[in-house]
Design an enzyme around this catalytic site. Structure first.
Site, PDB file in Angstrom:
ATOM      1  N   TYR A  39     -23.410 -32.158  32.314  1.00 29.46           N
ATOM      2  CA  TYR A  39     -22.689 -30.914  32.701  1.00 29.46           C
ATOM      3  C   TYR A  39     -23.665 -29.872  32.598  1.00 29.46           C
ATOM      4  O   TYR A  39     -23.701 -28.661  33.347  1.00 29.46           O
ATOM      5  CB  TYR A  39     -21.690 -30.578  31.786  1.00 29.46           C
ATOM      6  CG  TYR A  39     -20.323 -31.473  31.980  1.00 29.46           C
ATOM      7  CD1 TYR A  39     -19.442 -31.178  32.811  1.00 29.46           C
ATOM      8  CD2 TYR A  39     -20.109 -32.505  31.042  1.00 29.46           C
ATOM      9  CE1 TYR A  39     -18.440 -31.998  33.038  1.00 29.46           C
ATOM     10  CE2 TYR A  39     -19.019 -33.258  31.219  1.00 29.46           C
ATOM     11  CZ  TYR A  39     -18.071 -33.219  32.447  1.00 29.46           C
ATOM     12  OH  TYR A  39     -17.020 -33.820  32.535  1.00 29.46           O
ATOM     13  N   ARG A  73      -6.253 -37.391  24.551  1.00 28.32           N
ATOM     14  CA  ARG A  73      -5.686 -36.089  25.181  1.00 28.32           C
ATOM     15  C   ARG A  73      -4.384 -35.832  24.982  1.00 28.32           C
ATOM     16  O   ARG A  73      -3.272 -35.619  25.476  1.00 28.32           O
ATOM     17  CB  ARG A  73      -5.691 -36.005  26.676  1.00 28.32           C
ATOM     18  CG  ARG A  73      -7.387 -35.915  27.258  1.00 28.32           C
ATOM     19  CD  ARG A  73      -7.448 -35.350  28.577  1.00 28.32           C
ATOM     20  NE  ARG A  73      -8.550 -35.526  29.015  1.00 28.32           N
ATOM     21  CZ  ARG A  73      -9.253 -36.225  30.480  1.00 28.32           C
ATOM     22  NH1 ARG A  73      -8.168 -36.621  31.048  1.00 28.32           N
ATOM     23  NH2 ARG A  73     -10.315 -36.315  30.737  1.00 28.32           N
ATOM     24  N   ASP A 121     -12.791 -28.982  23.049  1.00 31.60           N
ATOM     25  CA  ASP A 121     -13.487 -29.378  24.146  1.00 31.60           C
ATOM     26  C   ASP A 121     -14.850 -30.050  23.732  1.00 31.60           C
ATOM     27  O   ASP A 121     -15.521 -29.350  22.980  1.00 31.60           O
ATOM     28  CB  ASP A 121     -13.611 -28.464  25.112  1.00 31.60           C
ATOM     29  CG  ASP A 121     -13.807 -28.950  26.443  1.00 31.60           C
ATOM     30  OD1 ASP A 121     -15.115 -28.880  27.031  1.00 31.60           O
ATOM     31  OD2 ASP A 121     -12.968 -29.283  27.348  1.00 31.60           O
ATOM     32  N   ARG A 161      -1.779 -30.947  28.746  1.00 32.15           N
ATOM     33  CA  ARG A 161      -0.585 -30.434  29.634  1.00 32.15           C
ATOM     34  C   ARG A 161       0.468 -31.061  29.858  1.00 32.15           C
ATOM     35  O   ARG A 161       1.382 -30.492  30.778  1.00 32.15           O
ATOM     36  CB  ARG A 161      -1.589 -30.373  31.082  1.00 32.15           C
ATOM     37  CG  ARG A 161      -2.812 -29.169  30.788  1.00 32.15           C
ATOM     38  CD  ARG A 161      -3.577 -28.929  31.996  1.00 32.15           C
ATOM     39  NE  ARG A 161      -4.562 -29.971  32.340  1.00 32.15           N
ATOM     40  CZ  ARG A 161      -5.142 -30.553  33.490  1.00 32.15           C
ATOM     41  NH1 ARG A 161      -4.900 -29.729  34.490  1.00 32.15           N
ATOM     42  NH2 ARG A 161      -5.765 -31.492  33.553  1.00 32.15           N
ATOM     43  N   ARG A 166      -0.691 -22.535  25.672  1.00 35.92           N
ATOM     44  CA  ARG A 166      -1.919 -22.202  26.345  1.00 35.92           C
ATOM     45  C   ARG A 166      -1.701 -20.841  27.228  1.00 35.92           C
ATOM     46  O   ARG A 166      -2.444 -19.781  27.354  1.00 35.92           O
ATOM     47  CB  ARG A 166      -2.208 -23.297  27.405  1.00 35.92           C
ATOM     48  CG  ARG A 166      -3.647 -22.768  28.150  1.00 35.92           C
ATOM     49  CD  ARG A 166      -4.075 -23.752  29.212  1.00 35.92           C
ATOM     50  NE  ARG A 166      -4.828 -23.329  29.951  1.00 35.92           N
ATOM     51  CZ  ARG A 166      -5.838 -24.347  30.880  1.00 35.92           C
ATOM     52  NH1 ARG A 166      -5.849 -25.369  30.608  1.00 35.92           N
ATOM     53  NH2 ARG A 166      -6.540 -23.648  31.512  1.00 35.92           N
TER      54      ARG A 166
END
Length: 355
Positions: A154, A27, A77, A31, A40
């Protein structure tokens, strides 16, 4: 393709000699970087950012402008594959990923189509091609996908979950149906990763985020078997060079020996196992990647440096290690602390490689 200027990451994955331990961070484009948050915001949403090859390239390159990293990883992703299978991925504010159409019965599994990567996931392949062009051979590019088990969690749950009730309910109540689902996902992931390699990814990684929630027997049947199927189906050479494959099961330290038998080139290791023990478990069969606790980045640069030294000492002398976090970097980490980690790896590791 442009000649690769820094291939330490690829050499370490093949357990070839390197002058110092290469480092990247899971990652690393994310963020915790203010420039990422700005990009973003301009993209409109997370998936809009993923689906825009130029912006995906931009955020892939952002950490490399700040830190002397030894690899770039495609910004995307793991849920792009089930999204392309028609499940309607969206991100609810404060709730994470959700699917409009979860896969919870036989008809839903039957209706799933294996996507064509160059059609249904063309935006990812265009991002890979764009990133390779813009890297100008500075460092290798890593492609990735989620493991079939992790994607299935998921897809069946319809969102993130804490107890895995629906997918484990299927596993115990209808194992045949779950195997049918996993077979389709494994076929899709194999095609997807091969397409990334064809587009320019120079190494690929399979993220088995939720393999650690399984019992040993269930891990072998419902996770490891399908990761091995993917490894066996991957293109392993491109542009005249080996394309290494990394498998990472979070919480999977007890299964490293079995994972090393899949034919992969390297195993990711989280912080719950010492690298010395991991190295003893796999011997010379595979390289290792990891494994400092991501939360150390909340500490002072001096403590981070000490932690890096401990990880390097645990692995010991010789090649075959790619330094990384034991999982992804947290979004509220100070970027200067990430820099301290990268610099410490480069400064402290030569002692473990020089004869």
């Amino acid at each position: 393709m442009t000649e690769l200027k820094n291939d330490r990451f690829l050499r370490a994955l093949m357990r070839e000699p390197v002058e110092f331990t290469p480092v990247w961070m899971m990652r690393q484009a994310g963020r915790y970087l203010p420039e990422y948050r700005h990009t973003r915001s301009s993209a409109g949403s997370f998936m809009d950012l993923c689906r825009n090859p130029e912006l995906a390239c931009e955020v892939t390159l952002q950490p490399l402008r700040r830190f002397p990293l030894d690899a770039a990883i495609l910004f995307s992703d793991i849920l792009t594959v089930p999204d392309a299978m028609g499940l309607g991925l969206y991100f609810a504010e404060g709730e994470g990923p959700r699917f409009e159409r979860p896969v919870q019965d036989e008809q839903a599994v039957k209706n799933l189509a294996v996507p064509d990567p160059e059609v249904d996931l063309r935006y990812v392949m265009d991002a890979v091609r764009t990133i390779r062009r813009e890297l100008h051979g500075s460092v290798p590019l890593i492609g990735f996908a989620g493991s079939p088990w992790t994607l299935a969690t998921y897809m069946v749950e319809g969102s993130s979950t804490k107890n895995f009730a629906k997918v484990k309910g299927m596993m115990f109540g209808r194992p045949d149906l779950l195997h049918q689902l996993l077979e389709k996902i494994a076929a899709a992931v194999t095609l997807y990763l091969n397409a990334q390699i064809e587009a320019g990814a120079q190494a690929v990684m399979v993220f088995d985020t939720w393999g650690g929630v399984l019992s040993p027997g269930d891990f072998r049947s419902f996770s490891l078997a399908y990761m091995e199927r993917i490894v066996q189906g991957l293109r392993r050479e491109q542009e005249g060079r080996r394309v290494p494959v990394i498998l990472f099961t979070k919480g999977g330290g007890r299964w490293l020996d079995a994972m090393a038998q899949t034919g992969c080139d390297a195993l990711g290791v989280d912080w719950t196992i010492d690298l010395a023990d991991a190295r003893a478990a796999v011997g010379n069969r595979v390289a290792l990647q990891g494994n400092i606790d991501p939360c150390i980045l909340y500490a002072s640069p001096q403590r981070i440096r000490a932690g890096v030294g401990q990880v390097l000492a645990s692995y010991g002398r010789g090649s075959g290690l790619v330094f990384n976090l034991g999982h992804g970097i947290h979004p509220d980490v100070d970027p200067d602390h990430a820099l301290a980690l990268v610099e410490a790896v480069h400064e402290l590791s030569p002692a473990y490689h020089n004869n």
